[in-house]
Scaffold this motif. Sequence first.
Motif, PDB file in Angstrom:
ATOM      1  N   LEU A  47       3.628   0.209   0.163  1.00 46.96           N
ATOM      2  CA  LEU A  47       3.462  -0.266  -1.046  1.00 46.96           C
ATOM      3  C   LEU A  47       2.128  -0.238  -1.789  1.00 46.96           C
ATOM      4  N   ILE A  48       1.079  -0.509  -0.789  1.00 44.29           N
ATOM      5  CA  ILE A  48      -0.165  -0.476  -1.333  1.00 44.29           C
ATOM      6  C   ILE A  48      -0.634   0.935  -1.852  1.00 44.29           C
ATOM      7  N   ALA A  49      -0.130   1.994  -1.349  1.00 38.40           N
ATOM      8  CA  ALA A  49      -0.266   3.335  -1.452  1.00 38.40           C
ATOM      9  C   ALA A  49       0.185   3.639  -2.805  1.00 38.40           C
ATOM     10  N   VAL A  50       1.522   3.183  -3.036  1.00 33.45           N
ATOM     11  CA  VAL A  50       2.298   3.552  -4.199  1.00 33.45           C
ATOM     12  C   VAL A  50       1.480   2.988  -5.426  1.00 33.45           C
ATOM     13  N   THR A  51       1.025   1.598  -5.301  1.00 27.18           N
ATOM     14  CA  THR A  51       0.635   0.959  -6.302  1.00 27.18           C
ATOM     15  C   THR A  51      -0.977   1.483  -6.815  1.00 27.18           C
ATOM     16  N   LEU A  52      -1.809   1.910  -5.527  1.00 26.70           N
ATOM     17  CA  LEU A  52      -3.258   2.108  -5.978  1.00 26.70           C
ATOM     18  C   LEU A  52      -3.321   3.608  -6.245  1.00 26.70           C
ATOM     19  N   ILE A  53      -2.639   4.406  -5.488  1.00 24.65           N
ATOM     20  CA  ILE A  53      -2.599   5.920  -5.407  1.00 24.65           C
ATOM     21  C   ILE A  53      -1.480   6.669  -6.197  1.00 24.65           C
ATOM     22  N   GLY A  54      -0.492   6.306  -5.873  1.00 23.50           N
ATOM     23  CA  GLY A  54       0.799   6.994  -6.097  1.00 23.50           C
ATOM     24  C   GLY A  54       1.025   6.715  -7.799  1.00 23.50           C
ATOM     25  N   PHE A  55       0.741   5.625  -8.593  1.00 21.98           N
ATOM     26  CA  PHE A  55       1.270   5.397  -9.684  1.00 21.98           C
ATOM     27  C   PHE A  55      -0.004   5.980 -10.751  1.00 21.98           C
ATOM     28  N   PRO A  56      -1.102   5.622 -10.445  1.00 21.63           N
ATOM     29  CA  PRO A  56      -2.273   6.575 -11.309  1.00 21.63           C
ATOM     30  C   PRO A  56      -2.134   8.016 -11.050  1.00 21.63           C
ATOM     31  N   ALA A  57      -1.895   8.755 -10.042  1.00 23.66           N
ATOM     32  CA  ALA A  57      -1.669  10.257  -9.849  1.00 23.66           C
ATOM     33  C   ALA A  57      -0.665  10.737 -10.602  1.00 23.66           C
ATOM     34  N   LEU A  58       0.576   9.729 -10.458  1.00 24.66           N
ATOM     35  CA  LEU A  58       1.876  10.251 -11.340  1.00 24.66           C
ATOM     36  C   LEU A  58       1.516  10.425 -12.810  1.00 24.66           C
ATOM     37  N   LEU A  59       0.485   9.472 -13.459  1.00 23.80           N
ATOM     38  CA  LEU A  59       0.350   9.623 -14.686  1.00 23.80           C
ATOM     39  C   LEU A  59      -0.677  10.421 -14.879  1.00 23.80           C
ATOM     40  N   ILE A 250       9.718   4.651 -13.361  1.00 30.85           N
ATOM     41  CA  ILE A 250       9.876   5.562 -12.001  1.00 30.85           C
ATOM     42  C   ILE A 250       9.446   4.966 -10.896  1.00 30.85           C
ATOM     43  N   VAL A 251       8.451   4.532 -11.007  1.00 30.94           N
ATOM     44  CA  VAL A 251       7.643   4.021  -9.712  1.00 30.94           C
ATOM     45  C   VAL A 251       8.257   2.731  -9.144  1.00 30.94           C
ATOM     46  N   VAL A 252       8.647   1.885 -10.220  1.00 27.67           N
ATOM     47  CA  VAL A 252       9.380   0.677  -9.541  1.00 27.67           C
ATOM     48  C   VAL A 252      10.964   1.023  -9.265  1.00 27.67           C
ATOM     49  N   SER A 253      11.580   1.894  -9.811  1.00 28.09           N
ATOM     50  CA  SER A 253      12.786   2.157  -9.506  1.00 28.09           C
ATOM     51  C   SER A 253      12.843   2.973  -8.404  1.00 28.09           C
ATOM     52  N   VAL A 425      -8.410   6.568  -6.456  1.00 24.59           N
ATOM     53  CA  VAL A 425      -7.368   7.595  -5.938  1.00 24.59           C
ATOM     54  C   VAL A 425      -8.078   8.734  -5.260  1.00 24.59           C
ATOM     55  N   LEU A 426      -9.136   9.316  -5.885  1.00 22.54           N
ATOM     56  CA  LEU A 426      -9.795  10.314  -5.112  1.00 22.54           C
ATOM     57  C   LEU A 426     -10.254  10.161  -3.711  1.00 22.54           C
TER      58      LEU A 426
END
Length: 452
Positions: A47-59, A250-253, A425-426
Amino acid sequence: MVERETWATRVGFLVAAIGSAVGLGNLWQFPFKTAANGGAAFVVFYLIAVTLIGFPALLAEFVVGRRTHRNVVDSFAELGGPAWRVVGAMGMVTGFWILSYYDVVGGWVLRYILGSATGAYFDDPGAYLSAVASGPEAIAAQAVFLAIAVGIVAMGIEDGIEKATKVMVPSIVVLMLALGAWALTLGGAADGLAYFLSPDVGSLVENAGTVIPDAVGQAFFTLSLGMGIMVTYASYVGEDDSLPVDGGVIVVSNTLIGVLAGVVVFPILFAEGIGPADSGPTALFEAMAAAFATLPAGRLLGVVFFGVVALAALSSAISLLEVAVSYATDNTDASRSTLALGAGAILFVLGLPSALDTGDPGGFSAWFVWFDAIAYNLLLPLSVLLVVVFVGWVLGRDAVAELRAGSTASGGLAMVWLWTVRLVVLLGIVATLALGFESLFLAEDATFFAPF
């Protein structure tokens, strides 16, 4: 060249993107990765990875795709020059690599639908997995799964992918909710939920070095990052769509469906006395099959469960295939159907090692594990790293302008996102890549050398 298509509706894009994310990564990988990494401890890191890394990388991937309305390779070349084509090429190669063994698993899922209907695995689930996991039967099932995916992609964006995922994704959600509600009524469900959702702080600290790479890799896998998918899908999006809002949906779903998969799987395993930590990658197949073999209405439940998994697998497979077909469509005069068929033939050949090698009886082939380990520990984080470097430090303020187009995001929030990509993210991806590299090449039981 063939005229480029677009999504018919914004909902079509969202459903297709959610469908890409909600695949085997959620319904197969998430439960077994959770089990292999200490249960709820893994969920916290994920969940931490999705929030701090996944979502910004998705954008970041969205920005590249919509800014150019080109395929994943030509998008980076247009924005940064020919040398940056390597970023898009890396994403396309990563997606092809993953789909080469993913389609083998898709074939197994199709076999398990049939096995559930006939009760073929009820007497000996382990022997059934061994029979369908490799050899001629596995190859035939792989071919059928690929043929379905190729047929959908060949029909195009609006008539193929969009229409198919509009049926698949709601079906997945409804059926998973029904299965989850039923699973919670089983004896032992409370223990399963506690294992899945109650983290042990000591375990979090003690196992951080091994859990973090899997958690970040799982975030990339389930959000379809690093494979060129989100760049490709965003290239069909209009300028008036809000990328932050779409990305958030998308991230929440995706996260909710991943958690729902755990709510289905772990109560069933605990109710049947099956140790999830020992079931590993076979949790979805051998362990769940063993549970259905003893449960009332097990055949019906098996058909429904593996039917959901098949829909999820197909929704992801078509997105992975579309990356390569999109590139070929933009750069050749060949028809989409011809290009989809050609890509499917190549994938079939690449998947043969995973389908032919028997590996451990009742388990996954040595080559299959090898392909999966390289994808998680090397290809995915490296591909996302290249995208992040490009968007954060090359595209820079142009990325901020693209993110704000069609949205109500302020310039300040957009700059916070940019610096999150540039730094948080980097650094997170670099750390993950270093840990993954150690696991692949330097650890005592280095995964890379296992099959040789």
